[in-house]
Design a protein around this motif. Structure first.
Motif: not given
Length: 503
Positions: A442-465
């Motif tokens: 419902e309150f999703a942010l644009p892709a450019d705002a969450t790009a850092l989160l995507d990179r952190a999750m891809s390298r295993g530095a951040l969980s879904g929680r």
């Protein structure tokens, strides 16, 4: 055979339940039988009540006395039923009329000489009586201030069983509560007392604005405990509904102030690291009692020297932090206590804890073992992590430049108002309460705002929680910046808070 009834209130957690007390007088040898799943303290009421009745100048009936507490399948604890048992027996023997017992709930413990003593759980008991349609209650005079917090029910106080008997006989009136005076909130230390540590002060402001959990790491004496104690001063006062809920928990726990029982300021609970698991989350024999996490409901739970706590204590917090309540099962039943609090953790960087890292004598493996007591799953639930540095200077100029709690509180309140307005359709009161799926859909942010989160999750530095918690922090940072939604800058700052390590 004469039978009479009176009514009292029992507790199941912080929820009250009206209990019907029946007294049946029969022939035969003198004997008192109490049925209805009483605990050990309630079984002793037979002797307490009989002595109190006799020492109050009233006759105790000869023969067999059978006392039944209904519902019979509900476990009953404590001594709050004493006054109701005495009233039922006296009414059954014809010593007093039963007319005033109708629609009246009786709470109080009897001393052997007939004095009526205060008991725990007056507030939730009266709330249950009001919900069940009872219009009057008699409580100990020492509990009148607490009883007066419940509107919609007439409350009277009795100091002695003789006074109560005279009231039943319409020979005298009972005491009534005084009009409540202004509530004086407890003094909370001011944030201006903390010298330096701008990053930690900023993290404390973010934690207050969004209701986030916080970890403070650093050498001793840099202000970790001082900062934690000042967090309640940045939080808004409790709403009337929250105040009654928190006061009910403290009433069951027996920790209410006699002069000013209503809790209006978020509580601050700081248990010692030697605390046991039952004392922390709740427990005990029979029906479980509330623990420290429930006393911190709608407030702050501060675990100082957290690496000295037992591993079971810390791991027991994981589910509670997600659900905001604790469920405790015992042989006699399961109890649910509220436990929605802000967790603040503070720890040194190692066991020797020198003022400067260069003076540490611990080996790298010893430092890792010390900090490993904070497990990954627990740290994953902590939103903000801050490393405090040793103070380089302390002067009048530095202390005078520090912002006060009042100045920070204005920004916190403004940010919370924006969050409440945004989440009003969903009844969420802070960013920390928003479920992850709602943030992503419902309150999703644009892709450019969450790009850092995507990179952190891809390298295993951040969980879904962890990603969900970063989004919550980002919304809080946007509220503090008066922005309508988070951008890459807020998301990056939120991720930086999460990626800070303890050592």
């Amino acid at each position: 055979m004469p039978i009479a009834k009176a009514w009292s209130a029992g507790l199941l957690g912080i929820n009250g339940r009206v209990i019907e007390i029946e007294a049946d007088l029969g022939g035969g040898l003198s004997r008192i039988t109490l049925v209805g799943l009483p605990d050990a303290g309630l079984r002793e009421a037979k002797d307490r009540v009989r002595s109190a009745v006799r020492n109050s100048g009233q006759p105790w009936p000869d023969g067999k006395v059978t006392l039944g507490l209904s519902p019979a399948n509900l476990p009953k604890m404590g001594s709050a039923f004493d006054l109701g048992i005495a009233a039922a027996v006296l009414a059954a023997s014809g010593a007093v009329p039963a007319t005033r017992l109708l629609g009246t709930v009786l709470l109080g413990e009897l001393a052997l000489d007939g004095r009526i003593r205060a008991v725990r759980g007056i507030l939730p008991g009266l709330l249950a009586a009001r919900a069940a349609g009872y219009g009057r209650a008699v409580v100990p005079t020492d509990s009148l201030v607490e009883a007066a917090l419940v509107d919609g029910i007439e409350v009277a106080g009795a100091a002695h069983l003789r006074d109560f008997v005279a009231w039943l006989n319409r020979e005298a009136e009972l005491a009534h509560p005084e009009p409540p005076g202004p509530v004086t909130p407890p003094d909370v230390p001011d944030l201006a007392d903390v010298v330096g540590q701008p990053e930690a002060r900023w993290a404390l402001e973010v934690a207050a604005a969004g209701g986030h959990h916080l970890l403070l790491t650093g050498p001793p004496g840099v202000g970790k405990t001082m900062l934690a104690k000042r967090l309640p001063g940045l939080l808004p006062q409790l709403t009337p509904e929250e105040s009654l809920e928190v006061t009910a928990v403290h009433s069951v726990d027996g920790s209410l102030s006699k002069s000013s029982p209503l809790v209006t300021v978020p509580p601050f609970v700081a248990p010692h690291y030697s605390i046991s698991v039952p004392a922390l989350i709740g427990g005990g024999s029979g029906i479980a009692a509330p623990g420290a996490i429930s006393r911190a409901h709608r407030g702050v739970l501060f675990l100082d020297e957290v690496c000295e706590f037992g591993g079971q204590c810390l791991e027991s917090l994981r589910t509670v932090l997600e659900e905001g309540e604790v469920r405790i099962s015992r042989v006699k039943g399961s109890i649910t206590y509220p436990a929605r609090f802000q967790l603040v953790l503070a720890t040194n960087t190692c066991a020797c804890a020198p003022p400067k890292d260069a003076d540490c004598v611990c080996s790298p493996s010893a430092r890792r073992r010390y900090l490993a007591k904070l497990s990954g799953p627990l740290l994953d639930r902590v939103d903000l992590r801050v490393r405090l540095r040793p103070l380089s200077a302390i002067s009048a100029h530095d202390t005078g430049a520090a912002e006060s709690s009042e100045a920070v509180r204005h920004r916190v309140f403004a940010a919370r108002e924006r969050a409440v307005h945004r989440w009003s359709e969903h009844s969420w009161l802070s960013n920390s309460e928003v479920p992850g799926p709602a943030l992503r859909r419902e309150f999703a942010l644009p892709a450019d705002a969450t790009a850092l989160l995507d990179r952190a999750m891809s390298r295993g530095a951040l969980s879904g929680r962890g990603a969900d918690r970063c989004l919550r922090i980002a919304w809080t940072l946007a509220d503090l910046d008066a922005e309508p939604r988070p951008g890459p800058e807020q998301v990056g700052a939120a991720l930086a808070f999460r990626e800070r390590v303890a050592a």
